[in-house]
Design a protein around this motif. Structure first.
Motif, PDB file in Angstrom:
ATOM      1  N   LYS A 296       0.829  -1.210   0.000  1.00  0.00           N
ATOM      2  CA  LYS A 296       0.000   0.000   0.000  1.00  0.00           C
ATOM      3  C   LYS A 296       0.865   1.262   0.000  1.00  0.00           C
ATOM      4  CE  LYS A 296      -4.189  -1.986   1.804  1.00  0.00           C
ATOM      5  NZ  LYS A 296      -5.027  -2.253   2.954  1.00  0.00           N
ATOM      6  N   ASN A 363     -14.109  -1.902   1.721  1.00  0.00           N
ATOM      7  CA  ASN A 363     -14.489  -1.147   2.926  1.00  0.00           C
ATOM      8  C   ASN A 363     -15.982  -1.301   3.197  1.00  0.00           C
ATOM      9  OD1 ASN A 363     -11.969  -0.230   3.421  1.00  0.00           O
ATOM     10  ND2 ASN A 363     -12.277   1.846   2.634  1.00  0.00           N
ATOM     11  N   ILE A 393     -22.490   0.808   8.795  1.00  0.00           N
ATOM     12  CA  ILE A 393     -22.499   1.574  10.063  1.00  0.00           C
ATOM     13  C   ILE A 393     -22.489   3.099   9.861  1.00  0.00           C
ATOM     14  CG2 ILE A 393     -21.451  -0.256  11.468  1.00  0.00           C
ATOM     15  CD1 ILE A 393     -18.757   1.153  11.071  1.00  0.00           C
ATOM     16  N   GLY A 394     -22.076   3.536   8.678  1.00  0.00           N
ATOM     17  CA  GLY A 394     -22.013   4.983   8.432  1.00  0.00           C
ATOM     18  C   GLY A 394     -20.821   5.635   9.122  1.00  0.00           C
ATOM     19  N   ILE A 395     -20.615   6.913   8.811  1.00  0.00           N
ATOM     20  CA  ILE A 395     -19.441   7.627   9.374  1.00  0.00           C
ATOM     21  C   ILE A 395     -19.923   8.958   9.952  1.00  0.00           C
ATOM     22  CG2 ILE A 395     -17.091   8.471   8.854  1.00  0.00           C
ATOM     23  CD1 ILE A 395     -17.512   6.940   6.088  1.00  0.00           C
ATOM     24  N   ILE A 403     -10.978  10.580   7.486  1.00  0.00           N
ATOM     25  CA  ILE A 403     -10.671   9.206   7.031  1.00  0.00           C
ATOM     26  C   ILE A 403      -9.832   9.147   5.752  1.00  0.00           C
ATOM     27  CG2 ILE A 403     -12.572   7.993   8.189  1.00  0.00           C
ATOM     28  CD1 ILE A 403     -14.100   8.089   5.598  1.00  0.00           C
ATOM     29  N   TYR A 408      -5.472   6.768   9.192  1.00  0.00           N
ATOM     30  CA  TYR A 408      -6.605   7.101  10.064  1.00  0.00           C
ATOM     31  C   TYR A 408      -7.647   5.990   9.995  1.00  0.00           C
ATOM     32  CZ  TYR A 408     -10.121   9.582  12.632  1.00  0.00           C
ATOM     33  OH  TYR A 408     -11.031   9.926  13.585  1.00  0.00           O
ATOM     34  N   VAL A 410     -11.365   4.692  11.895  1.00  0.00           N
ATOM     35  CA  VAL A 410     -12.424   5.092  12.844  1.00  0.00           C
ATOM     36  C   VAL A 410     -12.422   4.112  14.016  1.00  0.00           C
ATOM     37  CG1 VAL A 410     -14.896   5.485  13.141  1.00  0.00           C
ATOM     38  CG2 VAL A 410     -13.779   6.083  10.972  1.00  0.00           C
ATOM     39  N   ASP A 411     -12.534   2.854  13.673  1.00  0.00           N
ATOM     40  CA  ASP A 411     -12.541   1.827  14.721  1.00  0.00           C
ATOM     41  C   ASP A 411     -11.279   1.001  14.539  1.00  0.00           C
ATOM     42  OD1 ASP A 411     -12.870  -0.370  16.293  1.00  0.00           O
ATOM     43  OD2 ASP A 411     -15.003  -0.684  15.804  1.00  0.00           O
ATOM     44  N   SER A 415     -10.846  -2.399  12.269  1.00  0.00           N
ATOM     45  CA  SER A 415     -10.096  -2.225  11.031  1.00  0.00           C
ATOM     46  C   SER A 415      -8.929  -3.196  10.955  1.00  0.00           C
ATOM     47  CB  SER A 415      -9.538  -0.806  10.963  1.00  0.00           C
ATOM     48  OG  SER A 415     -10.127  -0.123   9.932  1.00  0.00           O
ATOM     49  N   GLY A 420      -6.833  -3.952   7.839  1.00  0.00           N
ATOM     50  CA  GLY A 420      -6.611  -2.586   7.344  1.00  0.00           C
ATOM     51  C   GLY A 420      -5.587  -1.823   8.177  1.00  0.00           C
ATOM     52  N   ALA A 421      -4.835  -0.954   7.497  1.00  0.00           N
ATOM     53  CA  ALA A 421      -3.867  -0.115   8.213  1.00  0.00           C
ATOM     54  C   ALA A 421      -4.248   1.360   8.093  1.00  0.00           C
ATOM     55  CB  ALA A 421      -2.486  -0.336   7.635  1.00  0.00           C
ATOM     56  N   GLY A 422      -5.460   1.605   7.586  1.00  0.00           N
ATOM     57  CA  GLY A 422      -5.900   2.996   7.428  1.00  0.00           C
ATOM     58  C   GLY A 422      -5.282   3.667   6.219  1.00  0.00           C
ATOM     59  N   GLY A 424      -6.168   2.567   2.840  1.00  0.00           N
ATOM     60  CA  GLY A 424      -6.988   2.337   1.643  1.00  0.00           C
ATOM     61  C   GLY A 424      -7.556   3.616   1.044  1.00  0.00           C
ATOM     62  N   LEU A 425      -8.209   4.450   1.887  1.00  0.00           N
ATOM     63  CA  LEU A 425      -8.858   5.652   1.352  1.00  0.00           C
ATOM     64  C   LEU A 425      -7.834   6.705   0.909  1.00  0.00           C
ATOM     65  CD1 LEU A 425     -11.955   6.024   3.704  1.00  0.00           C
ATOM     66  CD2 LEU A 425     -11.888   5.262   1.328  1.00  0.00           C
ATOM     67  N   SER A 449     -23.182   4.676   3.776  1.00  0.00           N
ATOM     68  CA  SER A 449     -22.297   5.699   3.180  1.00  0.00           C
ATOM     69  C   SER A 449     -22.309   5.597   1.662  1.00  0.00           C
ATOM     70  CB  SER A 449     -20.863   5.511   3.650  1.00  0.00           C
ATOM     71  OG  SER A 449     -20.814   5.324   5.034  1.00  0.00           O
TER      72      SER A 449
END
Ligand code: ADP
Length: 456
Positions: A296, A363, A393-395, A403, A408, A410-411, A415, A420-422, A424-425, A449
């Protein structure tokens, strides 16, 4: 020396010098005019007097000094005196102190002309005019006129002129001082403002107006604002780089510590074969995580335009590949994946678009309940748009802003569970920037979302 003082002194000097030069020229001219006028007037008077004298010359014995004295006494009321010269010898002297000047040129006269010269004797100035009798050219008469008044007038005019020069110099220098002070004040303001800016104080604002300095102030204020913005951008950029590095070292450190712990345990302890398998699986999981983060990171730094292959291409095969890969993924959660596509061609890098959309679908899947639904809409509305909609779940609004930042989450626990390592986005955002497009997020907590990729 202060600039205003320099201007004051130089203006004083210039004003005095120019007035004195003008005064000197005027006085010299005035003197010449006065002498010429006096010469003209005296010559005219003298002409009549000499005619009378010549007439009387035959009537009376001219050697009779008494007669000449009578003439002198009479005309001296009009400030005129006469010296009588016969054969180059002064026979009658009107003024002894002038006699020594009655030589040379002035005696080269004859009856047809009047020669003149100005002499200074002691404190007095005299005009001498000479001519000769028509009947006897050897007899020369020299008229002596005291014109000291012209010199006195000159001195008075000069003194008056000097006073005016001083007054003018003072006035103009004071004016120049006031003006230069107001000019230098603007320069002082600019200097102070520059110093403050160099100390990162951007609050100072110069007074703007329509004058030349006012316009400089406008440009200066704009420059100061630009520097402030750029400095703030640099600080933010620096901070986000620092945060990125902190997050990265944290993300790498966690699985490495786990791997180290388990491998040491496996080495030392008396571990059953079942446990060995379990711990080795943990080690594998963490190694995969490190490899994913590495991949990534590579994608995130994939920014050079020369590496891109942005071509106008058929969009259908791209979306078909995405659909096939995504369908495999959602199977385990029994999620219904719907694709609606009306885009025919898209100018893009095929691989990168697939990575971005699959990331969003991944995601969406992670935040969706089993048996729920994910919709992917691809359509054209001014721009080409790909939407990924979930009902998970929404943001929260606060998190929507964050995000897209690298690392970053959220949870965090959830994640991490999903691998996930934050990143992707951030990768999606990066990919859209490479395509000169953008990513938008619409979301409501608890409702779901919508992630929108907008291509130019
Ligand atoms: P990761 O690779 O950890 O998923 P991302 O950058 O893709 O990181 O996402 C960042 C965070 O945004 C995730 O941790 C997740 O909490 C949140 N997020 C991403 N997509 C969604 C979504 N569709 N609904 C709710 N939260 C999401």
């Amino acid at each position: 020396m202060k600039m205003s003082l320099k201007i004051f002194l130089s203006m004083c000097f210039c004003a005095i010098a120019s007035v004195l030069i003008a005064l000197t020229i005027l006085l010299a001219q005035n003197y010449d005019i006065n002498i010429k006028n006096e010469n003209k007037k005296t010559t005219a008077d003298f002409n009549n007097i000499v005619n009378n004298l010549e007439n009387d010359y035959y009537k009376y014995d001219f050697n009779d000094k008494e007669l000449l004295k009578v003439y002198n006494d009479y005309y001296s009321q009009n400030n005129l005196k006469f010296t009588y010269i016969n054969n180059g010898k002064i026979e009658y002297s009107a003024s002894e102190k002038v006699d020594e000047y009655i030589t040379g040129d002035i005696l080269e006269t004859d009856s047809s002309k009047f020669l003149s010269k100005v002499i200074s004797v002691e404190d007095a100035t005299y005009l001498l005019v000479s001519t000769a009798f028509k009947s006897n050219e050897e007899i020369k008469i020299v008229c002596i006129k005291d014109i000291s008044y012209i010199n006195k007038n000159q001195i008075e005019t000069r003194n008056f002129g000097i006073l005016i020069a001083i007054a003018m110099a003072f006035c103009s220098a004071t004016l120049a001082y006031v003006l230069s002070n107001s000019l230098t004040q603007s320069l002082k303001d600019i200097t102070i403002a520059s110093e403050k800016i160099s100390q990162n104080d951007y609050d100072i604002k110069l007074k703007e107006s329509n004058t030349e300095f006012g316009k400089v102030a406008v440009a200066f204020n704009k420059m100061s604002e630009d520097i402030r913005n750029r400095t703030e951008d640099l600080v933010k950029e620096n901070e986000s780089k620092q945060a990125f590095m902190d997050n990265l070292s944290h993300e790498m450190n966690t699985p490495l510590t786990t791997i180290k712990g388990y491998s040491e345990y496996l080495e030392r302890a008396n571990v059953s074969p079942e446990e060995q398998v379990k711990y080795l699986q943990y080690i594998q999981q963490e190694s995969t995580r490190i490899r994913d983060i590495y991949k990534k990171l590579l994608l995130l730094s994939y920014k050079r335009e020369s590496d891109l292959e942005i071509l106008k291409q058929d969009f259908r095969p791209i979306i078909n590949t995405i659909e096939t890969v995504a369908n495999e993924k959602v199977k385990e959660k029994n999620i219904k994946l719907t694709f609606n596509n009306s885009i025919e061609t898209l100018e893009c890098d095929k691989t990168l678009v697939q990575i971005a959309v699959l990331n969003l679908i991944n995601n969406a899947m992670n935040v969706s309940e089993d048996n729920s639904q994910i919709i992917v809409n691809c359509y054209e509305a001014e721009k080409k748009i790909i939407e990924v909609i979930d009902f998970g779940i929404g943001i929260s609004e606060e998190n929507i802003e964050k995000i897209l930042e690298p690392f970053y989450r959220v949870d965090k626990a959830r994640s991490r569970e999903n691998g996930g390592a934050g990143l992707g986005l951030s990768i999606c955002k990066n990919i859209m920037e490479m395509h000169k497009g953008e990513i938008k997020i619409e979301s409501k907590l608890g409702e779901g979302s919508k992630f929108i990729l907008i291509f130019p």
